[in-house]
Design an enzyme around this catalytic site. Sequence first.
Site, PDB file in Angstrom:
ATOM      1  N   GLY A   1      39.705  40.513  33.005  1.00  0.00           N
ATOM      2  CA  GLY A   1      40.282  41.834  33.180  1.00  0.00           C
ATOM      3  C   GLY A   1      41.551  41.972  32.371  1.00  0.00           C
ATOM      4  O   GLY A   1      42.223  40.981  32.069  1.00  0.00           O
TER       5      GLY A   1
ATOM      6  N   HIS B   1      43.187  42.919  41.321  1.00  0.00           N
ATOM      7  CA  HIS B   1      44.215  42.317  40.456  1.00  0.00           C
ATOM      8  C   HIS B   1      44.657  43.307  39.378  1.00  0.00           C
ATOM      9  O   HIS B   1      45.860  43.520  39.175  1.00  0.00           O
ATOM     10  CB  HIS B   1      43.662  41.034  39.818  1.00  0.00           C
ATOM     11  CG  HIS B   1      44.595  40.355  38.883  1.00  0.00           C
ATOM     12  ND1 HIS B   1      45.263  39.196  39.207  1.00  0.00           N
ATOM     13  CD2 HIS B   1      44.979  40.663  37.614  1.00  0.00           C
ATOM     14  CE1 HIS B   1      46.021  38.820  38.179  1.00  0.00           C
ATOM     15  NE2 HIS B   1      45.854  39.698  37.196  1.00  0.00           N
ATOM     16  N   GLU B   2      43.676  43.920  38.710  1.00  0.00           N
ATOM     17  CA  GLU B   2      44.012  44.856  37.636  1.00  0.00           C
ATOM     18  C   GLU B   2      44.659  46.124  38.183  1.00  0.00           C
ATOM     19  O   GLU B   2      45.572  46.674  37.573  1.00  0.00           O
ATOM     20  CB  GLU B   2      42.777  45.187  36.796  1.00  0.00           C
ATOM     21  CG  GLU B   2      42.153  43.993  36.091  1.00  0.00           C
ATOM     22  CD  GLU B   2      43.125  43.126  35.302  1.00  0.00           C
ATOM     23  OE1 GLU B   2      44.090  43.666  34.706  1.00  0.00           O
ATOM     24  OE2 GLU B   2      42.928  41.906  35.288  1.00  0.00           O
TER      25      GLU B   2
ATOM     26  N   HIS C   1      48.271  45.644  38.597  1.00  0.00           N
ATOM     27  CA  HIS C   1      49.012  45.807  37.337  1.00  0.00           C
ATOM     28  C   HIS C   1      49.423  47.265  37.128  1.00  0.00           C
ATOM     29  O   HIS C   1      50.523  47.548  36.654  1.00  0.00           O
ATOM     30  CB  HIS C   1      48.174  45.361  36.139  1.00  0.00           C
ATOM     31  CG  HIS C   1      48.261  43.910  35.843  1.00  0.00           C
ATOM     32  ND1 HIS C   1      49.426  43.283  35.466  1.00  0.00           N
ATOM     33  CD2 HIS C   1      47.308  42.949  35.857  1.00  0.00           C
ATOM     34  CE1 HIS C   1      49.193  41.999  35.250  1.00  0.00           C
ATOM     35  NE2 HIS C   1      47.913  41.769  35.497  1.00  0.00           N
TER      36      HIS C   1
ATOM     37  N   GLN D   1      49.573  45.440  30.146  1.00  0.00           N
ATOM     38  CA  GLN D   1      49.551  44.105  29.546  1.00  0.00           C
ATOM     39  C   GLN D   1      49.511  44.159  28.021  1.00  0.00           C
ATOM     40  O   GLN D   1      49.739  43.148  27.364  1.00  0.00           O
ATOM     41  CB  GLN D   1      48.371  43.302  30.075  1.00  0.00           C
ATOM     42  CG  GLN D   1      48.513  42.953  31.548  1.00  0.00           C
ATOM     43  CD  GLN D   1      47.327  42.168  32.037  1.00  0.00           C
ATOM     44  OE1 GLN D   1      46.308  42.736  32.411  1.00  0.00           O
ATOM     45  NE2 GLN D   1      47.456  40.851  32.015  1.00  0.00           N
TER      46      GLN D   1
ATOM     47  N   CYS E   1      46.577  34.983  35.257  1.00  0.00           N
ATOM     48  CA  CYS E   1      46.855  36.270  34.631  1.00  0.00           C
ATOM     49  C   CYS E   1      47.107  36.047  33.149  1.00  0.00           C
ATOM     50  O   CYS E   1      47.832  35.118  32.781  1.00  0.00           O
ATOM     51  CB  CYS E   1      48.071  36.901  35.311  1.00  0.00           C
ATOM     52  SG  CYS E   1      48.542  38.499  34.631  1.00  0.00           S
ATOM     53  N   LEU E   2      46.524  36.891  32.319  1.00  0.00           N
ATOM     54  CA  LEU E   2      46.720  36.756  30.880  1.00  0.00           C
ATOM     55  C   LEU E   2      48.186  36.957  30.482  1.00  0.00           C
ATOM     56  O   LEU E   2      48.600  36.488  29.428  1.00  0.00           O
ATOM     57  CB  LEU E   2      45.820  37.740  30.133  1.00  0.00           C
ATOM     58  CG  LEU E   2      44.316  37.493  30.286  1.00  0.00           C
ATOM     59  CD1 LEU E   2      43.523  38.577  29.561  1.00  0.00           C
ATOM     60  CD2 LEU E   2      43.920  36.114  29.805  1.00  0.00           C
TER      61      LEU E   2
END
Length: 171
Positions: free
Chosen positions: A46, A135-136, A139, A51, A93-94
Site C-alpha cells: 500500500g 493502515h493507508e 496515513h 508518502q 511502512c514504506l
Amino acid sequence: MIRKIIKYGDPVLEQYCDPVEEFDEPELHQLVADMFETMNDARGVGLAAPQVGLLKRLTVIDCSAGEDPEQKLVLINPEILETEGEQIGEEGCLSIPGFQGDVTRAQRVVVRARDAQGGSFEVEGDGLLARAILHENDHLNGVLFLRHLTPLKRELIKRKIRKLRKKGEWD
C-alpha cells in the site's frame, strides 16, 4: 515514474489530507500509475499520497505485490463504514523502512471510496486487505503505524531513527 517516498520525520506524514475534488483528469491518472509503480518498486502492499509528498486523500493497495492486476485497488476520499473483529500482526511502512511492530487492527473492514473516474463504490476487506486499508487510511489522517505500538517499542524505533539521522543515513 517512480517517485521519492517521504520518510518519517517529514511533517507532511503527520498532516490531515484534503479530499480529491477533480476526477478523470490526466494528472490524477498519472499520479495513480506512479504510485503503483513506486509501491511495487519498494515492495509494498500500500501507498498513500502523503508518502509521495501530496496531501490528498488517495491511496493505492495491492496485496498481491504486483502479481495479480485484479487485486489493484485505488481508494480516493475513502470513508470507513464498518469494522469487525480483531487481528494482531506485524506491520511496517514504506516511510519507516527497516522497522516493524505488532499492530492490532480490525479483521474485517468495509470502506466507501471513489475511483479515479469519480465513481463511488464500496469494498470489503478481510485479513491483510483490511490491515492495508486501515493502515493507508491512517496515513490520510496523519497517523503513522508507530502510534499503534507500545510506548516502549515506539521510543526504541524513534531513538534508532535519530541515530541513523545523525550518521546521515536517514534522509
